[in-house]
Scaffold this active site. Structure first.
Site, PDB file in Angstrom:
ATOM      1  N   ARG A 163     191.381  72.725 -17.640  1.00  0.00           N
ATOM      2  CA  ARG A 163     191.178  74.259 -17.410  1.00  0.00           C
ATOM      3  C   ARG A 163     192.252  74.920 -17.730  1.00  0.00           C
ATOM      4  O   ARG A 163     193.036  75.681 -17.305  1.00  0.00           O
ATOM      5  CB  ARG A 163     191.110  74.349 -15.759  1.00  0.00           C
ATOM      6  CG  ARG A 163     189.760  73.602 -15.175  1.00  0.00           C
ATOM      7  CD  ARG A 163     188.694  74.416 -15.572  1.00  0.00           C
ATOM      8  NE  ARG A 163     187.496  73.500 -15.057  1.00  0.00           N
ATOM      9  CZ  ARG A 163     186.848  72.564 -15.758  1.00  0.00           C
ATOM     10  NH1 ARG A 163     187.280  72.214 -16.851  1.00  0.00           N
ATOM     11  NH2 ARG A 163     185.598  71.931 -15.261  1.00  0.00           N
ATOM     12  N   SER A 235     184.462  78.834  -8.330  1.00  0.00           N
ATOM     13  CA  SER A 235     185.447  77.806  -8.112  1.00  0.00           C
ATOM     14  C   SER A 235     186.777  78.521  -7.818  1.00  0.00           C
ATOM     15  O   SER A 235     187.566  78.981  -8.883  1.00  0.00           O
ATOM     16  CB  SER A 235     185.643  76.671  -8.928  1.00  0.00           C
ATOM     17  OG  SER A 235     184.398  75.799  -9.025  1.00  0.00           O
ATOM     18  N   GLU A 332     192.435  78.746  -9.522  1.00  0.00           N
ATOM     19  CA  GLU A 332     191.883  78.940 -10.803  1.00  0.00           C
ATOM     20  C   GLU A 332     191.652  80.352 -11.213  1.00  0.00           C
ATOM     21  O   GLU A 332     191.753  80.650 -12.283  1.00  0.00           O
ATOM     22  CB  GLU A 332     190.502  78.137 -10.926  1.00  0.00           C
ATOM     23  CG  GLU A 332     189.768  78.155 -11.931  1.00  0.00           C
ATOM     24  CD  GLU A 332     188.894  76.939 -12.187  1.00  0.00           C
ATOM     25  OE1 GLU A 332     187.750  77.099 -12.946  1.00  0.00           O
ATOM     26  OE2 GLU A 332     188.748  76.067 -11.619  1.00  0.00           O
TER      27      GLU A 332
END
Length: 336
Positions: A163, A235, A332
């Site tokens: 990520r 998310s 995130e």
């Protein structure tokens, strides 16, 4: 065209009712450079906006928001096994996945229904169901914001990790991505080793490319709220990677904990599981809430939540997880 006092509610999936002082959605690199050379806009704080699916606006944006709207797709080259495709940064990500599956190209079907645009995919190194975008990206093209010179980074130059990428750390706020190049397979094997995928694929029939995409869509829709109906950014937190000793200690206290080995030294623990263990699943704080089916997703429950409310909820969740497990979970989403 530059618009003043522009409403951003249609451009953020939390549906926060916020405004930008200045907004533009150029359709090619020349238009991007044109607006970026505007003397007035050069003085403004700048934020590059993609699909708005990974951003939390705390309040009105006092500056200039530039949203690339480059929509072209072209095949660069191909052979019997593979095809190299360049996709514009403004293309809706799931539309690009649908295009590739319709063409019979393998490689990104497990990334179906991820919200956002193509241009954001390398920034986050998006991933799901055993697939990461770094494995099919060959180049990322764009413009340096300080010099307005073009760049074209190879995969290795993007410094991809879980990520993460060079665009999210070293070059954060210093570039604008205009297109991404991918290599996709004309032949391939669908990935069904992630929990629940194989069962859903075979429920649909044969293990075909189109069934794989539909299986992922079905699974995601069963777990995640549609951002068109309920404001959310998917998310909200990253799944933390911890030392194996930490994971082993948690496994002793929670024998059923879903812990995934990364290598001999590290393991990944789902943030959603820890949040649920802290009792947050389905809970609300004002107009912000944790989704009842997936604790990793924070939602604008009433449609009236503010970015400050959402951020306050997130901070309380982070504190709870730290207190219970001794693990820090990181956002995130991009807080602006």
């Amino acid at each position: 065209m530059v618009i003043q006092h522009y409403a951003l509610k249609p451009h953020n999936t939390f549906h926060f009712n916020v405004y930008a002082d200045y907004f533009s959605a150029p359709k090619n690199s020349d238009e991007i450079i044109q607006v970026l050379t505007n003397p007035l806009l050069r003085k403004q704080p700048l934020f590059i906006l993609g699909g708005g699916s990974n951003v939390l606006f705390k309040s009105d944006f006092k500056g200039f928001i530039l949203k690339p709207d480059i929509q072209s797709i072209r095949i660069i080259k191909q052979n019997e096994q593979s095809v190299w495709v360049e996709a514009g940064a403004g293309i809706d990500w799931d539309s690009f996945v649908a295009w590739s599956v319709d063409k019979g190209y393998y490689g990104i079907e497990n990334l179906s229904l991820i919200p956002g645009n193509v241009g954001a995919s390398p920034v986050q190194n998006i991933g799901a169901y055993g697939t990461e975008i770094m494995n099919v990206i060959t180049r990322v093209n764009g413009i340096f914001l300080d010099t307005l010179e073009p760049f074209s980074f190879t995969n290795s130059a993007c410094d991809f990790s879980y990520r993460n990428s060079i665009f999210k750390n070293k070059l954060k706020g210093k570039t604008i991505i205009t297109s991404v190049e991918f290599v996709l397979g004309k032949q391939g094997k669908i990935k069904t080793d992630y929990a629940g995928v194989k069962e859903e694929v075979f429920r649909l029939g044969k293990p075909t490319l189109k069934n794989a995409r539909q299986a992922i869509i079905n699974i995601r829709e069963s777990k995640l709220p549609d951002p068109e109906l309920v404001g959310n950014a998917g998310s909200f937190f990253k799944n933390p990677v911890v030392k194996s000793a930490v994971a082993n200690a948690i496994a002793l206290d929670y024998p059923d904990a879903p812990i995934y080995k990364v290598d001999d030294q590290f393991a990944k623990i789902p943030a959603g599981w820890m949040i649920e263990q802290c009792g947050w699943k389905g809970k609300s704080m004002g107009n912000a809430a944790v989704h009842k089916n997936q604790a990793l997703v924070l939602i604008n429950k009433t449609g009236k939540a503010t970015g400050e409310e959402m951020l306050a909820l997130a901070l309380e969740i982070e504190r709870s997880v730290k207190l219970k497990f001794g693990i820090e979970i990181n956002k995130e989403v991009n807080v602006v």
